[in-house]
Design a protein around this motif. Structure first.
Motif, short mmCIF file in Angstrom:
data_model
loop_
_atom_site.label_atom_id
_atom_site.label_comp_id
_atom_site.label_asym_id
_atom_site.label_seq_id
_atom_site.Cartn_x
_atom_site.Cartn_y
_atom_site.Cartn_z
N ILE A 93 0.85 -1.07 -0.02
CA ILE A 93 -0.12 -0.10 0.04
C ILE A 93 0.87 1.28 -0.01
O ILE A 93 0.70 2.40 -0.66
N PHE A 94 1.87 1.29 0.66
CA PHE A 94 2.87 2.53 0.82
C PHE A 94 3.78 2.70 -0.69
O PHE A 94 4.04 3.48 -0.81
N ALA A 95 3.96 1.15 -1.29
CA ALA A 95 4.66 1.43 -2.39
C ALA A 95 3.85 2.12 -3.32
O ALA A 95 4.25 2.98 -4.29
N VAL A 96 2.49 1.81 -3.44
CA VAL A 96 1.60 2.32 -4.13
C VAL A 96 1.44 3.89 -4.10
O VAL A 96 1.55 4.70 -4.89
N LEU A 97 1.38 4.16 -2.88
CA LEU A 97 1.57 5.74 -2.42
C LEU A 97 2.51 6.25 -2.98
O LEU A 97 2.36 7.61 -3.43
N THR A 98 3.62 5.95 -2.68
CA THR A 98 4.78 6.44 -3.57
C THR A 98 4.73 6.62 -5.02
O THR A 98 5.23 7.87 -5.36
N THR A 99 4.29 5.79 -5.67
CA THR A 99 4.17 5.87 -7.29
C THR A 99 3.09 7.10 -7.41
O THR A 99 3.37 7.95 -8.24
N ILE A 100 1.82 7.09 -6.53
CA ILE A 100 1.02 8.21 -6.59
C ILE A 100 1.87 9.68 -6.77
O ILE A 100 1.61 10.48 -7.55
N VAL A 101 2.51 9.64 -5.57
CA VAL A 101 3.23 11.06 -5.30
C VAL A 101 4.10 11.27 -6.28
O VAL A 101 4.40 12.53 -6.77
N LEU A 102 4.90 10.35 -6.89
CA LEU A 102 5.92 10.61 -7.86
C LEU A 102 5.13 11.21 -9.27
O LEU A 102 5.64 12.07 -9.91
N LEU A 103 3.85 10.68 -9.67
CA LEU A 103 3.25 11.10 -10.54
C LEU A 103 2.83 12.65 -10.35
O LEU A 103 2.77 13.28 -11.33
N LEU A 104 2.34 12.82 -9.10
CA LEU A 104 1.99 13.96 -8.84
C LEU A 104 3.02 15.14 -8.84
O LEU A 104 2.79 16.44 -9.07
#
Length: 404
Positions: A169-180
């Motif tokens: 879940i935290f890995a997905v959050l990291t990816t989301i913030v990279l895109l943002l």
């Protein structure tokens, strides 16, 4: 100003970016909520200790705004925003790699501090661009977009638990913030010209904050908003344990219940914006405070009577969604009470009140063991303090002309 900012083609397009930045708070707090029981089991930690991971994040989200808000008044919005997003990526990786509950607590604190940048700067940038009722409408639009996060985050977290553990879940959050971060780099332009910035570094920042702390109209709205949000965070911190462990919901069922309340937050924000135009912001704010007290009182009665789940969910819905009514109006009025040059500092104090008071409210739900009653009493207590503070500072205004 608009030539300097180089806005995207429509207000909605810009609001999508700022709304996503404001959603960093809900993403921090809500995405991993369905996994809280699993974290407790993996680290063999008590529920109260695992709840501290949420408390640490809320503290970071509050305190960090005191850093990024005034810093943006001095250095500009864009540079400060991008720095906070980079720090968020690093902190999210730390959460993913944590090997014990203490490392996770530290990483979550840093994640909260970093996530505060997007929250405080989305409000400050909006204040740079709009004023009056247009600002209220834009905040309502931001809240509508921001409301997607409380809907989607727990649902996404619940579904992710079918495929990965809480680290995923935290890995997905990291990816989301990279895109943002990429989107912000390409789209967000500076909205605070150099001639409007506040020089003087930390000393000037502290002076600005001291001045705001003595500004009665601003602080009354700030604290009323803060304690109202604290009640919602009491719900956020305790609901996964109450609904999953006491009422037997699965992580997916819990996330769906959470999502319904998120939809309510979106709808209530739009209702508040429409009513503000017709009745005045102060009248809508006062109505929201009355609704908050009424809904929270019914929630306490439901807890005392061991009410069935459907009744509990109805009371929770109104107790939570009223935050959009109070938030949309109180934040707009508070930001209009200060000058544009103090917009970052004012936004920071608003954020500090929300998240610091929210961090304090979460542990109260665990006193004597997390239960429906402790959660509902904490929510009611927070709302009661918000009403009292608002009444003490502003009184209860009855004339329409004063509500504008």
């Amino acid at each position: 100003m608009r030539d300097l900012v180089c806005l995207p083609q429509t207000r909605l397009a810009y609001a999508l970016i700022l709304g996503a930045l404001a959603a960093l708070g809900p993403l921090c707090t809500d995405l991993y909520l369905p996994a809280l029981p699993d974290i407790a089991q993996q680290f063999t930690a008590p529920t109260s200790v695992v709840q501290l991971t949420l408390t640490a994040t809320l503290l970071g989200l509050g305190v960090g705004q005191l850093l990024f808000g005034p810093l943006s008044d001095s250095l500009g919005r864009r540079r400060t925003l991008l720095s906070s997003l980079v720090l968020f990526v690093v902190a999210s990786l730390g959460c993913t790699l944590a090997t014990d509950i203490h490392q996770l607590l530290v990483a979550r604190l840093l994640q909260g501090i970093a996530g505060s940048g997007g929250i405080v700067l989305s409000r400050a940038i909006a204040r740079d661009l709009y004023q009056g009722h247009e600002l209220t409408r834009f905040y309502a639009l931001l809240m509508m977009i921001n409301g997607v996060a409380p809907i989607g985050a727990p649902v996404l977290g619940g579904e992710l638990l079918r495929l990965v553990d809480w680290r995923g879940i935290f890995a997905v959050l990291t990816t989301i913030v990279l895109l943002l971060t990429l989107a912000s780099t390409l789209q967000v332009r500076e909205t605070l010209p150099p001639q409007q910035r506040t020089p003087g570094g930390l000393r000037q920042t502290l002076q600005q904050i001291r001045q705001l702390l003595t500004l009665r109209p601003f602080m009354g709205l700030c604290l009323a908003q803060g304690f109202t949000i604290a009640g919602m965070f009491a719900y956020i911190g305790a609901s996964s344990f109450v609904l999953q462990q006491l009422y037997g919901l699965t992580p997916q069922q819990f996330s769906l219940c959470f999502a319904v309340n998120g939809i309510g937050l979106i709808l209530m924000a739009q209702v508040a914006a429409r009513l503000s135009n017709q009745l005045g912001e102060i009248h809508v704010l006062q109505g929201g405070l009355i609704l908050a007290m009424s809904a929270a009182s019914l929630l306490v009665l439901a807890g005392l009577c061991h009410a069935p789940l459907p009744l509990v969910l109805i009371c929770l819905f109104f107790s939570v969604t009223v935050n959009s009514v109070i938030g949309t109006t109180s934040v707009s009025r508070a930001m209009q009470a200060v000058s544009p040059e103090s917009g970052g500092a004012a936004s920071a104090l608003l954020g500090l009140a929300m998240f610091a008071l929210g961090a304090l409210s979460v542990p109260f739900t665990g006193l004597g063991g997390t239960s429906m009653l402790t959660m509902s009493l904490t929510i009611l207590g927070c709302y009661a303090i918000a009403v009292l503070l608002y009444w003490r500072v502003h009184g209860w205004q009855g004339r329409r002309a004063r509500g504008r």
